[in-house]
Write a protein that holds these residues in place. Structure first.
Motif, PDB file in Angstrom:
ATOM      1  N   TRP A 172       5.330  35.291  23.365  1.00  0.00           N
ATOM      2  CA  TRP A 172       4.900  34.641  24.064  1.00  0.00           C
ATOM      3  C   TRP A 172       5.743  33.166  24.405  1.00  0.00           C
ATOM      4  O   TRP A 172       6.813  32.605  23.837  1.00  0.00           O
ATOM      5  N   GLN A 173       5.117  32.793  25.449  1.00  0.00           N
ATOM      6  CA  GLN A 173       5.507  31.341  25.899  1.00  0.00           C
ATOM      7  C   GLN A 173       6.426  30.085  25.019  1.00  0.00           C
ATOM      8  O   GLN A 173       7.131  29.564  24.971  1.00  0.00           O
ATOM      9  N   GLN A 174       5.262  30.130  23.979  1.00  0.00           N
ATOM     10  CA  GLN A 174       5.178  29.043  23.021  1.00  0.00           C
ATOM     11  C   GLN A 174       6.502  29.249  21.689  1.00  0.00           C
ATOM     12  O   GLN A 174       6.313  28.251  21.163  1.00  0.00           O
ATOM     13  N   GLU A 175       6.125  30.129  21.432  1.00  0.00           N
ATOM     14  CA  GLU A 175       7.112  30.603  20.615  1.00  0.00           C
ATOM     15  C   GLU A 175       7.621  31.997  21.296  1.00  0.00           C
ATOM     16  O   GLU A 175       7.352  32.900  20.993  1.00  0.00           O
ATOM     17  N   GLU A 176       8.748  31.426  21.486  1.00  0.00           N
ATOM     18  CA  GLU A 176       9.919  33.046  21.980  1.00  0.00           C
ATOM     19  C   GLU A 176      11.178  33.580  21.091  1.00  0.00           C
ATOM     20  O   GLU A 176      11.298  34.669  21.138  1.00  0.00           O
ATOM     21  N   GLU A 177      10.930  32.631  19.690  1.00  0.00           N
ATOM     22  CA  GLU A 177      11.681  33.381  18.555  1.00  0.00           C
ATOM     23  C   GLU A 177      10.188  34.522  17.778  1.00  0.00           C
ATOM     24  O   GLU A 177      11.270  35.420  17.429  1.00  0.00           O
ATOM     25  N   ASN A 178       8.889  34.391  18.364  1.00  0.00           N
ATOM     26  CA  ASN A 178       8.849  35.212  17.609  1.00  0.00           C
ATOM     27  C   ASN A 178       7.633  36.578  18.565  1.00  0.00           C
ATOM     28  O   ASN A 178       7.485  36.164  20.018  1.00  0.00           O
ATOM     29  N   LYS A 179       7.408  37.480  18.447  1.00  0.00           N
ATOM     30  CA  LYS A 179       6.865  39.007  18.394  1.00  0.00           C
ATOM     31  C   LYS A 179       5.890  39.503  18.367  1.00  0.00           C
ATOM     32  O   LYS A 179       5.481  39.237  16.992  1.00  0.00           O
TER      33      LYS A 179
END
Length: 256
Positions: free
Chosen positions: A246-253
């Motif tokens: 996600w764009q707002q949580e680049e470190e999360n998948k």
């Protein structure tokens, strides 16, 4: 008896002299005719090659074209072929015209007495290739600046133009069923596919079964689109499922 012989000899000598005179007269006439014909041929050749006496007055272009500059092509022809209508080399003009980057095919013929007719088939730009060239529908690259054309961008190793274009066409046709479109497609040295959609989503499809993986994305896309967060990328390089960034949580998948 002796007088008869003398008379016969005299008559023979007269005939021989007349024949010799006739022979030389005929030979002289023949040489004169040959010289005259040669002079006339030289005069005609000089006349036909004289641009002032037989110029190419009109160059007519036909065909459907949007990007070809007729003014530029006519200038090239008149610069490279400054002679007369008869001296103009159609083969050289054909090679010159087809050497222009926007010309795909050309047909050229002379029309008496002073016209050159040229039928053009213009290159059809489909996608930009490696940011500095353009591909036509046959996967052939031609050297024009792609920026003003606003085309989808394709990237890939040299020699992979046809493969990249075929992959783009197949993916674009599949995506169009969901109202999606490709803005950029990359083919790696190992022939792994990555696609950037016009809505900003990046798709990692990998090397194998990339069409099946793309279909998997299309099937799940309505569910992903309902999320509050915009999608940055979707990694489909899995036997089953996919991974979403996600764009707002680049470190999360999020695994689906």
């Amino acid at each position: 008896m002796r007088d008869s012989r003398n008379q016969f000899r005299a008559r023979s000598a007269g005939v021989s002299q007349r024949w010799t005179a006739y022979h030389w007269g005929g030979l002289t006439f023949l040489v004169a005719v040959i010289c005259l014909l040669a002079f006339l041929a030289w005069q005609i050749r000089h006349y036909l090659q004289d641009e002032q006496k037989s110029p190419v007055q009109t160059i007519l272009f036909s065909g459907e074209f949007e990007h070809v500059s007729i003014t530029e092509l006519e200038r090239l022809i008149r610069t490279s072929q400054p002679g007369s209508f008869f001296a103009l080399d159609v083969n050289e003009v054909h090679e010159l015209i087809e050497g222009h980057p926007w010309v795909y095919r050309a047909s050229i013929r002379k029309q008496w007495p002073h016209t050159l007719q040229i039928y053009l088939v213009e290159q059809q730009p489909v996608v930009a290739w490696n940011a500095d060239m353009v591909l036509n529908p046959f996967g052939e690259a031609f050297n024009v600046a792609p920026e003003p054309l606003e085309l989808p961008q394709l990237f890939g190793p040299g020699g992979s133009e046809t493969t990249a274009l075929e992959g783009y066409n197949a993916m674009q046709q599949l995506l169009a069923t969901s109202g999606l479109a490709i803005s950029e497609l990359s083919l790696s040295e190992r022939f792994a596919w990555q696609v950037q959609l016009t809505n900003g989503i990046r798709l990692n499809l990998g090397r194998q079964e990339f069409m099946d993986r793309l279909q998997r994305f299309i099937d799940v896309y309505p569910l992903l689109a309902k999320q509050d967060k915009p999608i940055q990328y979707v990694d489909l390089r899995y036997d089953t499922g996919l991974a979403v960034g996600w764009q707002q949580e680049e470190e999360n998948k999020t695994d689906v």
